[in-house]
Every structure is written in structure tokens, then in C-alpha cells.
Design a protein around this motif. Sequence first.
Motif, PDB file in Angstrom:
ATOM      1  N   LEU A  26       0.810  -1.412   0.295  1.00 28.56           N
ATOM      2  CA  LEU A  26       0.483   0.092   0.002  1.00 28.56           C
ATOM      3  C   LEU A  26       0.875   1.001  -0.055  1.00 28.56           C
ATOM      4  CD1 LEU A  26      -2.368  -0.876   2.132  1.00 28.56           C
ATOM      5  CD2 LEU A  26      -3.347  -1.217   0.129  1.00 28.56           C
ATOM      6  N   ILE A  27       1.943   1.381   1.021  1.00 35.09           N
ATOM      7  CA  ILE A  27       2.795   2.470   0.681  1.00 35.09           C
ATOM      8  C   ILE A  27       3.569   2.542  -0.814  1.00 35.09           C
ATOM      9  CG2 ILE A  27       4.628   3.364   1.680  1.00 35.09           C
ATOM     10  CD1 ILE A  27       4.252   1.820   4.282  1.00 35.09           C
ATOM     11  N   TYR A  28       3.964   1.665  -1.341  1.00 35.29           N
ATOM     12  CA  TYR A  28       4.029   1.777  -2.287  1.00 35.29           C
ATOM     13  C   TYR A  28       3.325   1.982  -3.545  1.00 35.29           C
ATOM     14  CZ  TYR A  28       8.424  -1.303  -1.942  1.00 35.29           C
ATOM     15  OH  TYR A  28       9.351  -2.171  -1.144  1.00 35.29           O
ATOM     16  N   VAL A  29       2.088   1.841  -3.731  1.00 31.75           N
ATOM     17  CA  VAL A  29       1.319   2.499  -4.543  1.00 31.75           C
ATOM     18  C   VAL A  29       0.949   3.623  -3.738  1.00 31.75           C
ATOM     19  CG1 VAL A  29      -1.424   1.959  -4.818  1.00 31.75           C
ATOM     20  CG2 VAL A  29       0.679   0.107  -4.838  1.00 31.75           C
ATOM     21  N   LEU A  30       0.630   3.762  -2.631  1.00 32.87           N
ATOM     22  CA  LEU A  30       0.754   4.843  -1.675  1.00 32.87           C
ATOM     23  C   LEU A  30       1.781   6.352  -2.821  1.00 32.87           C
ATOM     24  CD1 LEU A  30      -1.924   6.600  -0.675  1.00 32.87           C
ATOM     25  CD2 LEU A  30      -0.012   6.412   1.130  1.00 32.87           C
ATOM     26  N   ALA A  31       3.055   6.006  -2.405  1.00 30.81           N
ATOM     27  CA  ALA A  31       3.910   6.811  -2.983  1.00 30.81           C
ATOM     28  C   ALA A  31       4.238   6.867  -4.472  1.00 30.81           C
ATOM     29  CB  ALA A  31       4.786   6.232  -2.814  1.00 30.81           C
ATOM     30  N   LEU A  84       0.252   8.347 -19.049  1.00 31.73           N
ATOM     31  CA  LEU A  84       1.333   7.686 -19.136  1.00 31.73           C
ATOM     32  C   LEU A  84       2.220   7.920 -18.336  1.00 31.73           C
ATOM     33  CD1 LEU A  84       1.126   8.091 -23.472  1.00 31.73           C
ATOM     34  CD2 LEU A  84       1.530   6.140 -21.815  1.00 31.73           C
ATOM     35  N   TRP A  85       2.595  10.000 -17.601  1.00 34.44           N
ATOM     36  CA  TRP A  85       3.253  10.509 -17.254  1.00 34.44           C
ATOM     37  C   TRP A  85       3.231   9.656 -15.784  1.00 34.44           C
ATOM     38  CZ3 TRP A  85       7.684  13.184 -18.704  1.00 34.44           C
ATOM     39  CH2 TRP A  85       7.606  13.660 -20.217  1.00 34.44           C
ATOM     40  N   GLY A  86       2.527   9.858 -15.369  1.00 40.24           N
ATOM     41  CA  GLY A  86       2.338   9.085 -14.199  1.00 40.24           C
ATOM     42  C   GLY A  86       2.338   7.309 -14.345  1.00 40.24           C
ATOM     43  N   ALA A  87       2.593   6.687 -14.854  1.00 40.43           N
ATOM     44  CA  ALA A  87       3.009   5.556 -15.256  1.00 40.43           C
ATOM     45  C   ALA A  87       4.386   6.226 -15.321  1.00 40.43           C
ATOM     46  CB  ALA A  87       2.795   4.946 -16.401  1.00 40.43           C
ATOM     47  N   LEU A  88       4.792   6.496 -16.324  1.00 45.81           N
ATOM     48  CA  LEU A  88       6.479   6.878 -15.597  1.00 45.81           C
ATOM     49  C   LEU A  88       7.123   7.065 -14.798  1.00 45.81           C
ATOM     50  CD1 LEU A  88       8.977   7.243 -17.824  1.00 45.81           C
ATOM     51  CD2 LEU A  88       8.623   9.295 -18.029  1.00 45.81           C
ATOM     52  N   MET A  89       6.524   7.938 -13.800  1.00 48.07           N
ATOM     53  CA  MET A  89       6.442   8.082 -12.720  1.00 48.07           C
ATOM     54  C   MET A  89       6.422   6.552 -11.159  1.00 48.07           C
ATOM     55  SD  MET A  89       7.784  11.040 -12.488  1.00 48.07           S
ATOM     56  CE  MET A  89       7.637  11.486 -10.899  1.00 48.07           C
ATOM     57  N   GLY A  90       5.528   5.653 -11.729  1.00 45.87           N
ATOM     58  CA  GLY A  90       5.745   4.579 -11.587  1.00 45.87           C
ATOM     59  C   GLY A  90       7.184   3.726 -11.994  1.00 45.87           C
ATOM     60  N   THR A  97       5.720  -5.915  -8.202  1.00 45.36           N
ATOM     61  CA  THR A  97       6.243  -4.557  -7.779  1.00 45.36           C
ATOM     62  C   THR A  97       5.908  -3.725  -8.966  1.00 45.36           C
ATOM     63  OG1 THR A  97       6.943  -6.107  -6.121  1.00 45.36           O
ATOM     64  CG2 THR A  97       7.249  -3.841  -6.138  1.00 45.36           C
ATOM     65  N   LEU A  98       6.265  -4.393  -9.752  1.00 46.83           N
ATOM     66  CA  LEU A  98       6.337  -3.135 -11.179  1.00 46.83           C
ATOM     67  C   LEU A  98       4.945  -2.939 -12.140  1.00 46.83           C
ATOM     68  CD1 LEU A  98       7.763  -1.558 -13.571  1.00 46.83           C
ATOM     69  CD2 LEU A  98       8.238  -3.830 -14.490  1.00 46.83           C
ATOM     70  N   VAL A  99       4.119  -3.737 -11.927  1.00 46.01           N
ATOM     71  CA  VAL A  99       2.845  -3.394 -12.526  1.00 46.01           C
ATOM     72  C   VAL A  99       2.145  -2.798 -10.772  1.00 46.01           C
ATOM     73  CG1 VAL A  99       0.106  -4.422 -12.419  1.00 46.01           C
ATOM     74  CG2 VAL A  99       2.438  -5.172 -13.891  1.00 46.01           C
ATOM     75  N   LEU A 100       2.383  -2.968  -9.649  1.00 45.45           N
ATOM     76  CA  LEU A 100       1.478  -1.554  -8.707  1.00 45.45           C
ATOM     77  C   LEU A 100       2.178  -1.040  -8.528  1.00 45.45           C
ATOM     78  CD1 LEU A 100       1.618  -5.138  -6.418  1.00 45.45           C
ATOM     79  CD2 LEU A 100      -0.427  -3.632  -7.092  1.00 45.45           C
ATOM     80  N   CYS A 101       3.783  -0.508  -8.928  1.00 47.39           N
ATOM     81  CA  CYS A 101       4.048   0.671  -8.968  1.00 47.39           C
ATOM     82  C   CYS A 101       3.581   1.786 -10.596  1.00 47.39           C
ATOM     83  CB  CYS A 101       5.615   0.787  -8.765  1.00 47.39           C
ATOM     84  SG  CYS A 101       6.277   0.198  -7.154  1.00 47.39           S
ATOM     85  N   SER A 102       4.087   1.096 -11.668  1.00 44.50           N
ATOM     86  CA  SER A 102       3.010   2.068 -12.865  1.00 44.50           C
ATOM     87  C   SER A 102       1.458   2.140 -13.074  1.00 44.50           C
ATOM     88  CB  SER A 102       3.844   0.739 -13.693  1.00 44.50           C
ATOM     89  OG  SER A 102       4.838   0.760 -13.899  1.00 44.50           O
ATOM     90  N   GLY A 103       1.241   1.096 -12.133  1.00 42.22           N
ATOM     91  CA  GLY A 103      -0.277   1.399 -11.861  1.00 42.22           C
ATOM     92  C   GLY A 103      -1.085   2.567 -10.768  1.00 42.22           C
ATOM     93  N   GLY A 104      -0.743   2.368  -9.380  1.00 46.37           N
ATOM     94  CA  GLY A 104      -0.486   3.629  -8.752  1.00 46.37           C
ATOM     95  C   GLY A 104       0.021   5.128  -9.646  1.00 46.37           C
ATOM     96  N   GLY A 105       1.303   5.315 -10.186  1.00 45.40           N
ATOM     97  CA  GLY A 105       1.201   6.287 -10.490  1.00 45.40           C
ATOM     98  C   GLY A 105       0.486   6.962 -11.918  1.00 45.40           C
ATOM     99  N   MET A 106       0.285   5.715 -12.988  1.00 48.72           N
ATOM    100  CA  MET A 106      -0.967   5.841 -13.446  1.00 48.72           C
ATOM    101  C   MET A 106      -2.305   6.303 -13.593  1.00 48.72           C
ATOM    102  SD  MET A 106      -2.674   4.007 -16.552  1.00 48.72           S
ATOM    103  CE  MET A 106      -1.285   3.017 -17.164  1.00 48.72           C
ATOM    104  N   LEU A 107      -2.358   5.777 -12.390  1.00 43.77           N
ATOM    105  CA  LEU A 107      -4.213   6.114 -11.640  1.00 43.77           C
ATOM    106  C   LEU A 107      -3.672   7.696 -10.652  1.00 43.77           C
ATOM    107  CD1 LEU A 107      -7.050   5.359 -10.638  1.00 43.77           C
ATOM    108  CD2 LEU A 107      -6.093   4.163  -8.690  1.00 43.77           C
ATOM    109  N   GLY A 108      -2.886   7.857 -10.482  1.00 53.74           N
ATOM    110  CA  GLY A 108      -2.305   9.057  -9.879  1.00 53.74           C
ATOM    111  C   GLY A 108      -1.835  10.378 -11.127  1.00 53.74           C
ATOM    112  N   GLY A 109      -2.466   9.915 -12.608  1.00 57.63           N
ATOM    113  CA  GLY A 109      -2.602  10.693 -13.245  1.00 57.63           C
ATOM    114  C   GLY A 109      -3.305  10.906 -14.060  1.00 57.63           C
ATOM    115  N   MET A 110      -3.943   9.607 -14.123  1.00 51.99           N
ATOM    116  CA  MET A 110      -5.557  10.211 -15.013  1.00 51.99           C
ATOM    117  C   MET A 110      -6.689  10.327 -13.811  1.00 51.99           C
ATOM    118  SD  MET A 110      -5.538   6.263 -15.883  1.00 51.99           S
ATOM    119  CE  MET A 110      -6.984   6.238 -15.657  1.00 51.99           C
TER     120      MET A 110
END
Length: 128
Positions: free
Chosen positions: A56-61, A79-85, A113-126
Motif C-alpha cells: 500500500l505504501i508503494y502504491v500510495l507513493a 503516461l507520465w504517471g506510469a513513467l513516474m511509477g 511490484t513493477l505493475v503495482l508501482c506503474s499502475g499506482g502512478g498511472m492512476l494518480g496521473g489519470m
Amino acid sequence: MTNGDRQGRAGEFPALFLLKSLLFSYILTGSLLLLLALLLYKVGLSQKVVSICIILIYVLATFFAGFFTGKKLKNRKFLWGALMGALYFLVLVVISLIVNRQPGVLSSSFATTLVLCSGGGMLGGMLS
């Protein structure tokens, strides 16, 4: 030319802003991991609960890194969010390899973990 003019030019890569956003996400991660360590010490959380909290910390960050990046850049936010993740994950891997000094140490949850981090960033960007 003002700072706003430079950031508004088409085709300019906002590297400094991406680094600041990534740094913020790691400060958030460190703070939340310290809080988790305190809870682990005081309450005696189980291994399963600690593992879930770390995810949860990874996804939140990465969510917040993607959210701030999407707010700032205003186009192709997901895309920018996924890149950040993905960058967040890459730094985690590099630090893990430096600390452990063994390439075989990467766990079986590498792709997850890669999918969770990229997905968290993508969701934040969206949602920005």
C-alpha cells in the motif's frame, strides 16, 4: 523568459520536475515506512499485515508522484504517471541491487511490484 514560459514550450522534457516528484515520493515512502516500523514495534503486527502495508505504501507513493506530475504536465497524464511509477520501481531495484550485491536476490514478485508501482502512478496521473 520566465520559468512559466520555459515549462510551457512544446517538446521540453521536464526532468527537474520529474526528479522533484520522485524525491517527494521517496520522502513519503520513508515517512510511511518509519510509521509502519513504529507500529510494528508498538503493536507487533503480523508479517502478512506488514507485507500488505508495504504494498500500500508503494502504491500510495507512486499515486501521489503520478498525481503531481499529471497536474503539472496536463497532457498524457496517465503516461507520465506510469513513467513516474516505473522510475520509482527502477530506483527501488537499483538500491536493492546495491545493498544486496547479488543480482539473484530479486524476488519472484519483481513483475508484480513493477505493475503495482506503474499502475499506482498511472492512476494518480489519470485522476489529476
